[in-house]
Write a protein that holds these residues in place. Structure first.
Motif, short mmCIF file in Angstrom:
data_model
loop_
_atom_site.label_atom_id
_atom_site.label_comp_id
_atom_site.label_asym_id
_atom_site.label_seq_id
_atom_site.Cartn_x
_atom_site.Cartn_y
_atom_site.Cartn_z
N CYS A 19 0.41 31.89 -14.09
CA CYS A 19 1.70 32.59 -14.09
C CYS A 19 2.36 32.61 -15.47
N CYS A 21 5.70 33.93 -15.57
CA CYS A 21 7.10 34.27 -15.26
C CYS A 21 8.01 33.48 -16.22
N CYS A 24 8.00 29.71 -15.77
CA CYS A 24 6.75 29.03 -16.17
C CYS A 24 6.64 28.98 -17.70
N HIS A 246 8.18 27.45 -8.92
CA HIS A 246 8.78 28.21 -10.03
C HIS A 246 9.58 29.40 -9.53
ZN LIG Z 1 5.80 31.25 -12.73
#
Ligand SMILES: [Zn+2]
Ligand SMILES: [Zn+2]
Ligand SMILES: [Zn+2]
Length: 275
Positions: A19, A21, A24, A246
């Motif tokens: 990930c 994002c 993260c 997350h």
């Molecule tokens: Zn993430």
């Protein structure tokens, strides 16, 4: 009793394996308590709860003495709590001088999945990993190493009997409750009047209230309120929230502040609580 949180993330870890994002990315940048591995805990350094893929990393990071641990309780068969392939390394040629058998306790789904893994490595009896499986039924206590463990029903995956565990020893009682949504009524009936020194709750989606499967902080507040109402918790009870995704959006510092507003402690990897 002492509980150490070895891992405090939901299924994909935080940062998530694949990930990118913002949460993260930020966790990767900041490190420290923002790095969360898959959920696992150990009671008094010798009774394990769950066996995620990060168990090896927990052994390295926290000095977990895996070869001498003889007891493992598993909550359910999801990959972030149960990784039986690793247990196949308890075979001759992969592990020497282990203390003995690892007794594993859990539901029927965990038992079946262990059976499958054992079939795949079956060569000769002397080559089988040193493990023994004990299937538990909800609300039926078992005595292990001087502790009483009782599996209670979680509200998690309707396809299997996911457990939360009540652990008792020498007048102390704790509840380890993830993965679970707001508890099923049968569990509430069982809990009524039992006082807990520590309550550990699923807070997967942090700020978000969930209907079932997992919880967020608003659900944790509801659970704590009801526990207080039915005599399970009072000012002496420690509340810990854990199993964070997350997708919830709060890095550790903010999670800790939000949790503290309700008198809860936000777990982080390696955290120890004594009751
Ligand atoms: Zn993430
Ligand atoms: Zn989980
Ligand atoms: Zn799960």
């Amino acid at each position: 009793m002492k509980i150490q949180y070895l891992g405090t993330a939901a299924a994909e870890g935080w940062p998530g394996t694949f990930c990118r994002c913002p949460q993260c990315r930020e966790a990767r940048r900041l490190g420290g308590k923002n790095i969360r591995t898959r959920s696992q805990a150990v009671i008094d350094d010798r009774l394990l709860i769950d066996f995620p893929p990060d168990t090896y990393m927990h052994m390295l990071a926290y000095g977990l003495d895996l070869p001498s641990i003889g007891t493992l309780f598993v909550t359910h068969s999801h990959q972030d709590h149960w990784y039986p392939e690793e247990l196949m390394l308890r075979r001759n040629g992969f592990a020497a001088d282990m203390a003995g058998i690892l007794d594993i306790y859990g539901n029927d789904a965990v038992g079946k999945s262990l059976e499958q893994s054992l079939k795949e490595v079956e060569e000769s009896p002397s080559d089988m990993p040193r493990v023994a499986y004990h299937e538990l039924k909800e609300f039926c206590p078992c005595q292990v190493e001087g502790y009483v463990w009782t599996p209670l029903k979680a509200a998690h995956n309707p396809k299997e009997n996911c457990f939360i565990y009540m652990v008792e020893k020498e007048g102390k009682r704790l509840l380890y409750a993830n993965d679970s949504g707001y508890f099923p009524e049968e569990t509430w009936e069982f809990l009524s009047g039992l006082h807990f020194d520590l309550v550990s709750l699923d807070c997967t989606l942090q700020k978000i209230r969930l209907k079932t499967g997992h919880m967020g902080l608003p659900n944790n507040v509801d659970v704590a309120e009801r526990l207080r109402k039915i005599g399970c918790a009072d000012s002496r009870t420690k509340f810990v929230v854990t199993h964070f995704s997350h997708n919830g959006g709060w890095l550790h510092e903010e999670m800790a502040v939000r949790a503290a507003e309700y008198g809860f402690c936000a777990a982080y990897d390696g955290m120890t609580v004594e009751v």
